[in-house]
Design an enzyme around this catalytic site. Structure first.
Site, PDB file in Angstrom:
ATOM      1  N   GLY A 297       0.801  -1.204   0.000  1.00 55.87           N
ATOM      2  CA  GLY A 297       0.000   0.000   0.000  1.00 55.87           C
ATOM      3  C   GLY A 297       0.838   1.260   0.000  1.00 55.87           C
TER       4      GLY A 297
ATOM      5  N   ASP B 201      -2.574  -8.728   0.829  1.00 54.28           N
ATOM      6  CA  ASP B 201      -1.442  -8.701  -0.090  1.00 54.28           C
ATOM      7  C   ASP B 201      -1.123 -10.113  -0.573  1.00 54.28           C
ATOM      8  OD1 ASP B 201      -1.250  -6.360   1.828  1.00 54.28           O
ATOM      9  OD2 ASP B 201       0.318  -5.786   0.405  1.00 54.28           O
TER      10      ASP B 201
ATOM     11  N   HIS C 253       0.591   0.305  10.178  1.00 51.49           N
ATOM     12  CA  HIS C 253      -0.758   0.718   9.807  1.00 51.49           C
ATOM     13  C   HIS C 253      -1.600   1.111  11.012  1.00 51.49           C
ATOM     14  CE1 HIS C 253      -0.038  -2.260   6.298  1.00 51.49           C
ATOM     15  NE2 HIS C 253       0.380  -1.058   5.975  1.00 51.49           N
TER      16      HIS C 253
ATOM     17  N   GLY D  58       1.702   5.210   1.196  1.00 44.64           N
ATOM     18  CA  GLY D  58       1.766   5.820   2.527  1.00 44.64           C
ATOM     19  C   GLY D  58       3.005   5.465   3.306  1.00 44.64           C
ATOM     20  N   HIS D  59       3.893   4.676   2.687  1.00 48.96           N
ATOM     21  CA  HIS D  59       5.106   4.225   3.378  1.00 48.96           C
ATOM     22  C   HIS D  59       6.379   4.816   2.766  1.00 48.96           C
ATOM     23  CE1 HIS D  59       2.697   1.434   5.641  1.00 48.96           C
ATOM     24  NE2 HIS D  59       2.270   0.830   4.539  1.00 48.96           N
TER      25      HIS D  59
END
Length: 339
Positions: free
Chosen positions: A54, A110, A216, A56-57
C-alpha cells in the site's frame, strides 16, 4: 487536516505521477497505472525482483526501484494491498526469462493478490517464487508476524543476489536466510492521519508510547509512559535480542527508520544508545542506517531493525545499489546508476 494535496481520492495516483516525473531517467510507468518499473527492466540474464504494498510508506515501495534492487513494484491505495493486475504486471515487467522473486510483507490481502497474480503469470510461462517478510517481533507467533522495515534490507539482499547472477532458487534461499536473521520492533509516539479519513486512525495519549506498533496503526504489544531515548532504545534492543540472540563477535547491520514525523536528531540519539548497547556486547556493527526508510504517513515513532550477518549476507549487503529515491546504498555517482 493540513496536507498538501488536490483531492484525497486521487492523491496516490498524483503522487506516482510526480515521482515518475522526478526520476524519469530511472523509473517508468507500465500499462498498469499502479505498477512502476526500473527503466531497464527486464534486465537480461537476471532474476527479476518485485515487491509491492500500500501507499503511505514512502520511500517504500517505489523508492527502492533501481539498479541492483527492485525491478518493478505494485502499488495499492494508502495502507491497502495492490491489485492482482498490479502484481501481475510487475511480474511480467521484471521477467527476463530467468523467473521472478516477489519479496513482500505478511498481510493477508497482499498475500491473496500475489497468489492470484502468480497463477496468471504461470499461464504465461513466468515462474514466480515468493518470500513473505515476517520479522516484526511484536507478535510472539512467527506465522502471524508482520513485515516491517526489515523489508528494505530484504530487497537489498535479494536484489544483490539477482544482480550477482544467482539463479531463481538461490535468490530465494539468500532472501529467506536474510529474513531468518533479522528482527524489527516499532515504537509509536503519535498516530497518523489517512487523508481520505481526515483524522488520526487511532489515539496514542500524550505522555504515553506504544511498544510494538505496526506500520498501519495495528494494536501494539504494550502501552506505557513515555520514556527517554536511552530507555526506549534499551527496550527495543532487548525485545530483538530476546527473539534473536547475538553472541560476542557476531556481525550485524542496524537500521533505524522514522515512521514519517520523527526528527533525524531524535533517531541519532536513539542510535547512539543502540550502538553503545551492542558494542558493549561485543557485536560488530558492520553497517548502520538512520533515516526515513519505511514510514507510515505522518506517524511519530521509529522502528529498529537488526540483521545478523554471515559472510554471504555481508557480501550481498556491500554490493552497491542505486534505489531511485535514496543514495544510502550507492558508492558511486549518478552516472553509474544505469551502468
Amino acid at each position: 487536516m493540513q496536507k498538501l494535496y488536490n483531492d484525497a481520492a486521487t492523491m496516490v495516483d498524483e503522487s506516482i505521477a510526480g515521482f515518475v516525473k522526478c526520476y524519469k531517467d530511472q523509473v517508468a510507468h507500465t500499462d498498469c497505472a499502479r505498477t512502476l518499473r526500473y527503466i531497464q527492466a527486464p534486465v537480461q540474464g537476471k532474476v527479476g525482483i518485485v515487491s509491492g504494498g500500500g501507499a503511505g510508506h514512502d520511500p517504500a515501495f517505489m523508492g527502492y526501484i533501481g539498479k541492483n534492487m527492485l525491478d518493478a513494484v505494485a502499488i495499492g491505495n494508502i495502507f491497502m494491498p495492490p491489485s492482482v493486475e498490479s502484481f501481475y504486471t510487475a511480474f511480467k515487467t521484471a521477467d527476463s526469462g530467468k523467473g521472478v522473486v516477489c519479496l513482500y510483507g505478511n498481510y493477508p490481502k497482499d498475500i491473496e493478490s500475489v497468489q492470484e497474480a502468480v497463477k496468471l503469470a504461470k499461464k504465461d510461462g513466468i515462474i514466480v517464487k515468493t518470500v513473505v517478510a515476517n520479522e516484526d517481533v511484536a507478535n510472539s507467533n512467527p506465522k502471524q508476524r508482520r513485515g516491517m522495515t526489515g523489508e528494505v534490507l530484504l530487497w537489498k539482499i535479494g536484489g544483490a543476489a539477482a544482480s550477482l547472477g544467482y539463479g531463481l532458487d538461490d535468490v530465494v534461499k539468500a532472501s529467506k536466510k536474510a529474513l531468518s536473521r533479522m528482527r524489527t520492533i516499532g515504537i509509536g509516539l503519535a498516530s497518523c492521519t489517512i487523508p481520505e479519513v481526515g483524522r488520526p486512525n487511532y489515539v496514542i495519549e500524550l505522555g504515553t508510547m506504544e511498544i510494538g506498533v505496526g506500520h498501519h496503526g495495528f494494536s501494539s504489544m504494550d502501552t506505557c509512559k513515555l520514556k527517554s531515548a536511552d530507555a526506549t532504545a534499551d527496550i527495543m534492543v532487548d525485545e530483538i535480542l530476546k527473539d534473536m540472540p547475538l553472541k560476542e563477535g557476531d556481525k550485524a547491520a542496524v537500521m533505524i527508520s522514522g515512521l514519517g514525523n520523527t526528527m533525524i536528531s531524535e533517531m541519532n540519539i536513539l542510535y547512539s544508545r543502540v550502538f553503545d548497547v551492542l558494542t558493549e556486547r561485543k557485536i560488530d556493527i558492520h553497517h548502520s542506517f538512520i533515516g526515513n526508510y519505511f514510514t507510515s504517513l505522518d506517524m511519530m515513532g521509529v522502528t529498529l531493525t537488526v540483521m545478523n550477518l554471515d559472510d554471504e549476507l555481508t557480501r550481498l549487503l556491500d554490493l552497491p545499489a542505486y534505489p531511485v529515491a535514496l543514495n544510502d546504498f550507492a558508492y558511486s555517482n549518478h552516472n553509474d546508476r544505469l551502468g
